[in-house]
Each structure stands twice: as C-alpha cells, then as structure tokens.
Design an enzyme around this catalytic site. Sequence first.
Site, PDB file in Angstrom:
ATOM      1  N   GLU A 286       3.336 -15.627 -18.363  1.00 45.90           N
ATOM      2  CA  GLU A 286       4.055 -14.090 -18.459  1.00 45.90           C
ATOM      3  C   GLU A 286       3.945 -13.317 -19.679  1.00 45.90           C
ATOM      4  O   GLU A 286       4.466 -12.888 -20.565  1.00 45.90           O
ATOM      5  CB  GLU A 286       5.590 -14.445 -18.521  1.00 45.90           C
ATOM      6  CG  GLU A 286       6.162 -15.106 -17.145  1.00 45.90           C
ATOM      7  CD  GLU A 286       7.285 -15.492 -16.956  1.00 45.90           C
ATOM      8  OE1 GLU A 286       7.966 -15.714 -15.986  1.00 45.90           O
ATOM      9  OE2 GLU A 286       7.970 -15.250 -18.112  1.00 45.90           O
TER      10      GLU A 286
ATOM     11  N   GLU B  73       6.507 -18.963  -9.518  1.00 52.71           N
ATOM     12  CA  GLU B  73       7.847 -19.518 -10.145  1.00 52.71           C
ATOM     13  C   GLU B  73       8.899 -18.793  -9.436  1.00 52.71           C
ATOM     14  O   GLU B  73       8.729 -17.817  -9.167  1.00 52.71           O
ATOM     15  CB  GLU B  73       8.052 -19.042 -11.828  1.00 52.71           C
ATOM     16  CG  GLU B  73       7.186 -19.870 -12.552  1.00 52.71           C
ATOM     17  CD  GLU B  73       7.444 -19.519 -14.108  1.00 52.71           C
ATOM     18  OE1 GLU B  73       8.863 -18.936 -14.306  1.00 52.71           O
ATOM     19  OE2 GLU B  73       6.685 -19.728 -15.018  1.00 52.71           O
TER      20      GLU B  73
END
Length: 658
Positions: free
Chosen positions: A145, A298
């Site tokens: 991320e 995710e």
Amino acid sequence: MDGLCYGGDYNPEQWPEEVWHEDVALMREAGVNLVTVGVFSWASLEPSPGRFAFDRLDRVLGLLDAGEVKVNLATPTASPPPWFGLAHPDALPVTADGTRLTHGSRDTYCVCAPPYLEASVRVARALAERYRGHPALAMWHVHNEYGTWCHCDHVAAAFRDWLRTRHGSLDALNDAWTTAFWSQAYGDWDQIMPPRATQYLPNPAQALDFRRFLSDAMLGHYRAQKAVLRELTPDVPVTTNFVFGSWVPVNNWEWAREVDLVAIDHYPDDRERAAEQTAFAADLARAWAGGRPWLLMEQAAGIVYSGARMRAKRPGETALHSLQHVARGSRGAMFFQWRASRGGAELWHGGMVPHAGPGSRVFREIRDLGRLLPRLAEVPGDAAVLADAAILWDPESWWALESPGLPSREAGYLDALHQAHRVLWRGGVTADFAHPSSDLRAYPVVLVPSLYLVSDATARNLARYVEHGGTLVVSFLSGVADEHARVRLGGHPGALRDLLGVRVDEFLPLEEPVAILLHGDDEPLTVSGSVWSERVEPRGATALGWYEGGDLDGLPAITRHRHGAGQAFYVSTRLDDDAYAAVLAAAGVPSAPVPPGVELVRRSGGGAGWLFALNHTAAGHEVAVAGTDLVTGRETRGVLRLPPRGVAVVRTLGIAPG
C-alpha cells in the site's frame, strides 16, 4: 497460477510454530491455494543490519508447499524494524509542519532517503537469492500500500530534480505555478521546497506537482526492488497492492504499466452501500488493468469498517462482495488476513480464521466460498466485461480539487465520481472507467464528472469523440483549468465551452438545495440541485432544465448541444440521484429491467458468455436467462431464481458485445 486465487495475508511470525500446522490444515479445508507471506516481517527476517534469519521462513514455506499452497512472497519494506530508524533517523518521515515521526507504527520511512532505498534493495535481494527456485514461490508482492508522504530535505532535493525534468527551466516553472502571485517567483532551484506548512493557502500548482512527484518517487522505489527480483527470478510475476484513498498520492494509470498483475485492496466503509462501493472499486481496478486480469489482494472477512464502528457483514455478503470482484475480472479473492491477530494495532481486524476459530460463521462462509470458486474457473481471465457506458477517471483532477482555495469545499471530485457510478450501478448498467486521453469510440455514452484539469489534447479528444457520434454528459467544474491548475480565461467551462455550447461567467455555490425544473417526456418535473450552481448562457445549446427561484430563476441548469454527429450534455449543479438518472436516460444510457439490489454483470470470450447474477437483498428474485448455472450445476430454462443474498454464474450460448 491456474484457476482462481484464494487466500490471504499470512503472518506466521505472529504465532508459535504449532499453530502453523493447524493453519495449513485449515487452509486445505477452506480451499486456500495462495497466501501472501512476509508483508510485515522485516524485524524477524533482518534482526540487525545485514544479518538475515531465514530459518523460520524456510519452515513456513516448506509447510505451505507440502500443503499445496502457493506463496505470494512480500518484500517487507512497508514496516522497517526499530533498529533502522535508530541507525538512520534522517530516513524517518517528516510531516508538512516539520515533525519527524518515530518508529512505533507502520510506514515509518521516506522513499527518497538513500539509506531506506539501500536497505530495501538489500532485503529484496536477500529474499530473491534465498527463495529463487522454491516450488512454493508463485509471485512477488513488493512493499504494501504505497502512500506515505514525507517533506524532509531528502524529499526537497529529489523534488527539485523532478521539477527540472518536468519543466526544464525556472522560467517555465514560474509560469506554470503563477509564482508572480504573492511574490513567489523562484530565481534558483535551491529556493524551491516541498509544500510545507505555511502562513496561509499553499500554491495549488506546487501542491499538485508535489503529488505527482510523490507518485513518481514511490514508483521509483518499487522499480528498484522489482529490478532485483526480475534479475534473480525472471519468470516470477511482480506486483504491489494498490490502495484507494485521499491520502494516497499514487497515479494508478501510470503504476499499472509497471506491475505484472494489477492488485488492489478494498475495504468498504458503509455496510448499507458496501455492494455499490465494491462495484466501484472493482471497475476501477479493471480499468487500470487495461483488459488484463487483475486480483483483489485484500478485503475484510466478515466485517465492514464504517468509521466509528466495525459492523458484521450479513450472512452471504463475504461471498457476494468477493464475487463482485470476480465478476469484473479479478482472478480470485484474497483477504487480510488469514488468522485474526491476538494483539497489535489491528487486533480487531477481521480474519478468515477469526478469534472465535474455525467453528465460527465467518470461517464456515470462508470455507464455502473456497469450495465455490473452483466451479467458476472456466471463465477465462481475458473474458471481456461488457459495459454500456464509460466514466472518465483522472486522479490529477481529484488532487487539484483537494485545494483549500476553491469556491466551495463541498464540491468534491469523489462525490461526483461516486454519483456517476452509483446511478449507473443502481440502474443495472455496467460501466468502464477510462482515462481522459483514451480512445472512447467504443462507448455510446461517456460521463465526465468534475474533470477540473483539461489539457488542450484532452479537449480535442473529447470533441473528436462527440463529432464522431458519441454522447458526453459533463458535470460542473469540468474544463475549468489547464494541466497546471491555471484557470482558463474567457468564461467557463474553459476548454469545453465550444463543445458544450455554453458560457458560464459566474459560479454560485449553494448553501441550501435549489429547485430545478427538468423537461420530461410527459410533463415538467421539479427536482433538486445542491452544492453548486452557475449562471449559464447557452451559445448553441438547448436548455433541458431551468433553475426555479433565487438569483438564477428561469436560467438554464441543464443543457444539450449538438456537435458534429453527436451531442454533449452539461449539468451545472449536483442533481439528486433520480434527476441525474433522468438526464442519463435523455442521453441514451440504457436502463436494465433488474430488481433493485440485484446486480448483473456480463462476460464474453471465446464464443461463450457468462452472466454473473448477485442478489444483495433479503428477498428472492427472478432473472430472465437461459443456460447452465456454474454454482449449482443446474440448467435454467429462461428464468433464474436467485435466493436471498444468493449468487449464480450462468454459462449462456453467447452474449453479444454492447
């Protein structure tokens, strides 16, 4: 990997070794075939500078391989260990107000700090040298991320280098940034700093360029690790997981060209709107992938994180949300994380194996989803998602509209973008997202929500699309500024005035909603506009809606302009969803006869077609379709009965594109 990926982030370093054996057994029971390992394991892999300890990871990968579970092996650079910040305090991030952050959370690094880049490449190389050729290794997961900001001196130096490349000269930079305002003209490159905390409003062009720079700087960090991994494991795909949020200065259009597989993380924040939020995220990922397969890396198992509280997903929603992604081209469904942590900052984050263990509803649904996914493997990754409209998506317009100096802080880019997608989704219309410079000829209708930054090239592209027969629906605050965030003179909407056949000489942001008289098929309809209004002067366009009352009483609010073989609509206020849907209907957007809360996504490839039918409601519904349901194996002879929160994937004889 063949088939669909199923699994999640696995963090064995958080657990004693006897738990690992139970984990692998439960993974096999749940149908897990891929896990992401090592995302936050830097401290355990490199307990001191240059000293690596791989024995535990060796055993983990051996167990997973024996259990026929492949590994998406991460480089752990998103969370440097404590020793790193102590050894290299200059590599810790600095906020805009000059505060240097310390170790104690995640993402405590600066991508522009040479010691951090050196340490990142070192650990990536050590992992690649150790595990190249390992039978469990299926993919590399670089970092996690990307999105951490920094305003330190390392960043300042790198920013200046980036600006030299982008603008070429100080004269060009001063012109692009309009530095004559407030005596900001730069006479030397060393005078330029990141947009740190200052007395009042920052320079919006400087702030925009800084976001662009951060995206490129983070991409440089990714490329450095990717180069090492590619050198040592040339046949193993490399990716990183994109995350979406206002805090993320990443241009996903550009990053998508650098990854072997676009991968996203998605966490809805509203349980009642989770389905439409999921469709939005999946359609964005599909657009970034550019027709290639992509992967949901995710999501949360069993939980929706909705601001002040965590809300349980209703029975069946974990599968529904996962299959929304698969329907839109994801090559599987992954979660964060496999086993819910018993401590640490995210101890209440959901897990495929929750705190209650495998006897829980959450795990039973995870197991059932793992048994369902292999039945859908016949749908090829390159099977096209059939879309009836496109929405232009431009992260740089989003960043520019984050500027605090705009006429209204309520006129958010994401609000406009979400509304465009939401209204189509609720109307049963699947939409593509498209870059403003892309070839739009395949779409009968293109929506343009608040495209604030429009270059001359983009303006020509949109005009060419309409001239050749396309229909454009443009929302307010589009075309107002050029690519440097400088306002285009001569009246709004700037670069799009001639295309839209209107001239706006005044913005009137709204404090209260205003009535709009909308021209209907049978009789006029009074609807509501909010947030924004404008004094619109038609210059070739025809009014379809008018302001009622107030300073703009009787003046056009919505217009249509014939241009070449096509037409361009302009909406000068934020309509309510029903009114916006009426404008889209007038523009020719087809509406699907689908019950509210039922989602249909069509795929086509290799002469075959598939219809994904997802029922997000608590009631049963019927859908007209004939074929074989891959979920149940049963034939449907014209009518498919969807149970409450049920799913079906029907193989049809073929679905014609369009």
